[in-house]
Design a protein around this motif. Structure first.
Motif, PDB file in Angstrom:
ATOM      1  N   GLY A  92      11.445  -3.833   5.382  1.00 24.04           N
ATOM      2  CA  GLY A  92      12.435  -4.420   5.864  1.00 24.04           C
ATOM      3  C   GLY A  92      12.794  -4.575   7.181  1.00 24.04           C
ATOM      4  N   VAL A  93      11.816  -4.068   8.182  1.00 24.04           N
ATOM      5  CA  VAL A  93      11.988  -4.188   9.469  1.00 24.04           C
ATOM      6  C   VAL A  93      11.030  -5.393  10.002  1.00 24.04           C
ATOM      7  N   SER A  94      11.714  -6.497  10.663  1.00 26.61           N
ATOM      8  CA  SER A  94      10.682  -7.250  11.422  1.00 26.61           C
ATOM      9  C   SER A  94      10.507  -7.146  12.676  1.00 26.61           C
ATOM     10  N   THR A  95       9.266  -7.443  13.152  1.00 21.46           N
ATOM     11  CA  THR A  95       8.847  -7.274  14.410  1.00 21.46           C
ATOM     12  C   THR A  95       8.111  -8.603  14.804  1.00 21.46           C
ATOM     13  N   PRO A  96       8.534  -9.147  16.012  1.00 18.78           N
ATOM     14  CA  PRO A  96       7.651 -10.530  16.576  1.00 18.78           C
ATOM     15  C   PRO A  96       6.425 -10.014  16.924  1.00 18.78           C
ATOM     16  N   LEU A  97       5.429 -10.871  16.727  1.00 22.01           N
ATOM     17  CA  LEU A  97       3.945 -10.681  17.061  1.00 22.01           C
ATOM     18  C   LEU A  97       3.539 -10.878  18.584  1.00 22.01           C
ATOM     19  N   SER A  98       3.995 -11.881  18.801  1.00 19.83           N
ATOM     20  CA  SER A  98       3.772 -12.541  20.288  1.00 19.83           C
ATOM     21  C   SER A  98       4.964 -12.353  21.285  1.00 19.83           C
ATOM     22  N   ASN A  99       5.128 -11.340  21.883  1.00 20.53           N
ATOM     23  CA  ASN A  99       6.187 -11.393  22.772  1.00 20.53           C
ATOM     24  C   ASN A  99       6.006 -12.417  23.929  1.00 20.53           C
TER      25      ASN A  99
ATOM     26  N   TRP B 204       6.618  -7.826   9.043  1.00 17.44           N
ATOM     27  CA  TRP B 204       7.813  -7.208   8.436  1.00 17.44           C
ATOM     28  C   TRP B 204       7.271  -6.030   7.440  1.00 17.44           C
ATOM     29  N   GLU B 205       7.646  -4.854   7.858  1.00 17.34           N
ATOM     30  CA  GLU B 205       7.258  -3.795   6.951  1.00 17.34           C
ATOM     31  C   GLU B 205       8.585  -3.002   6.532  1.00 17.34           C
TER      32      GLU B 205
ATOM     33  N   GLN C 261       0.848  -1.204   0.074  1.00 17.94           N
ATOM     34  CA  GLN C 261      -0.013  -0.056  -0.093  1.00 17.94           C
ATOM     35  C   GLN C 261       0.798   1.274  -0.088  1.00 17.94           C
ATOM     36  N   ASN C 262       0.596   2.166  -0.853  1.00 21.26           N
ATOM     37  CA  ASN C 262       1.334   3.441  -1.020  1.00 21.26           C
ATOM     38  C   ASN C 262       2.958   3.151  -0.956  1.00 21.26           C
ATOM     39  N   ASN C 263       3.527   2.380  -1.726  1.00 19.26           N
ATOM     40  CA  ASN C 263       4.828   2.205  -1.821  1.00 19.26           C
ATOM     41  C   ASN C 263       5.513   1.488  -0.525  1.00 19.26           C
ATOM     42  N   ASN C 264       4.665   1.131   0.499  1.00 18.11           N
ATOM     43  CA  ASN C 264       5.053   0.264   1.689  1.00 18.11           C
ATOM     44  C   ASN C 264       4.658  -1.234   1.523  1.00 18.11           C
ATOM     45  N   VAL C 265       5.522  -2.046   1.792  1.00 17.31           N
ATOM     46  CA  VAL C 265       5.750  -3.519   1.469  1.00 17.31           C
ATOM     47  C   VAL C 265       5.434  -4.150   2.866  1.00 17.31           C
ATOM     48  N   TYR C 266       4.521  -4.694   3.004  1.00 16.38           N
ATOM     49  CA  TYR C 266       3.845  -5.475   4.372  1.00 16.38           C
ATOM     50  C   TYR C 266       4.157  -7.126   4.178  1.00 16.38           C
ATOM     51  N   ALA C 267       4.770  -7.888   4.913  1.00 17.28           N
ATOM     52  CA  ALA C 267       4.735  -9.250   4.975  1.00 17.28           C
ATOM     53  C   ALA C 267       4.754 -10.089   6.408  1.00 17.28           C
TER      54      ALA C 267
END
Length: 141
Positions: free
Chosen positions: A37-44, A34-35, A13-19
């Motif tokens: 190039g930045v990965s974030t764990p979803l469940s700490n 992943w947004e 969306q709008n040149n942003n890539v989400y995975a």
């Protein structure tokens, strides 16, 4: 230790890539968003989480998936902006595979020990017999 990884979905969306993806590790898989190039764990602090489909609506990012509960059952979930929301209804063992929005309503579809199921705003509706699977959902107007 990490064993590998599996991609689950991608949205742009709008040149942003989400995975979404999950890393296979010991003792279990861990879901990530992943947004750009930045990965974030979803469940700490959860040793078992799996991400499914991704949906972008305005500034909100929705991810369908599942976590492993303390009672050794899987729980269908939706992460909205990386915040966990359980989809319980009458389901004690389930997973969310896909998600869509229609107006202000959030629909998720997935599986449980009771068979194929969908949730509308967190309320479960059984679709078919115990030998059924559901993996995708669409709203047609």
């Amino acid at each position: 230790s990490k064993i590998g990884a599996a991609a689950a979905s991608i949205a742009v969306q709008n040149n942003n890539v989400y995975a979404t993806y999950f890393e296979l590790s010991t003792p279990g898989p861990v879901a990530y968003a992943w947004e750009n190039g930045v990965s974030t764990p979803l469940s700490n602090n959860l040793s078992f989480s799996i991400a499914g489909s991704t949906l972008i609506s305005g500034n909100d990012v929705y991810i369908a998936g599942e976590i492993f509960a303390a009672d050794q059952k899987t729980v269908a979930v939706v992460w909205k902006n990386n915040v966990l929301q359980k989809l319980l209804g009458n389901i004690t063992d389930g997973s969310a595979k896909s998600i869509v929005l229609s107006g202000n309503d959030i629909y998720a579809v997935g599986n449980s020990t009771a068979g194929g199921i969908y949730w509308k705003n967190g309320v479960s509706v059984k679709l078919a017999g115990t030998n059924s699977n559901t993996n995708g959902i669409a709203i047609v107007r």
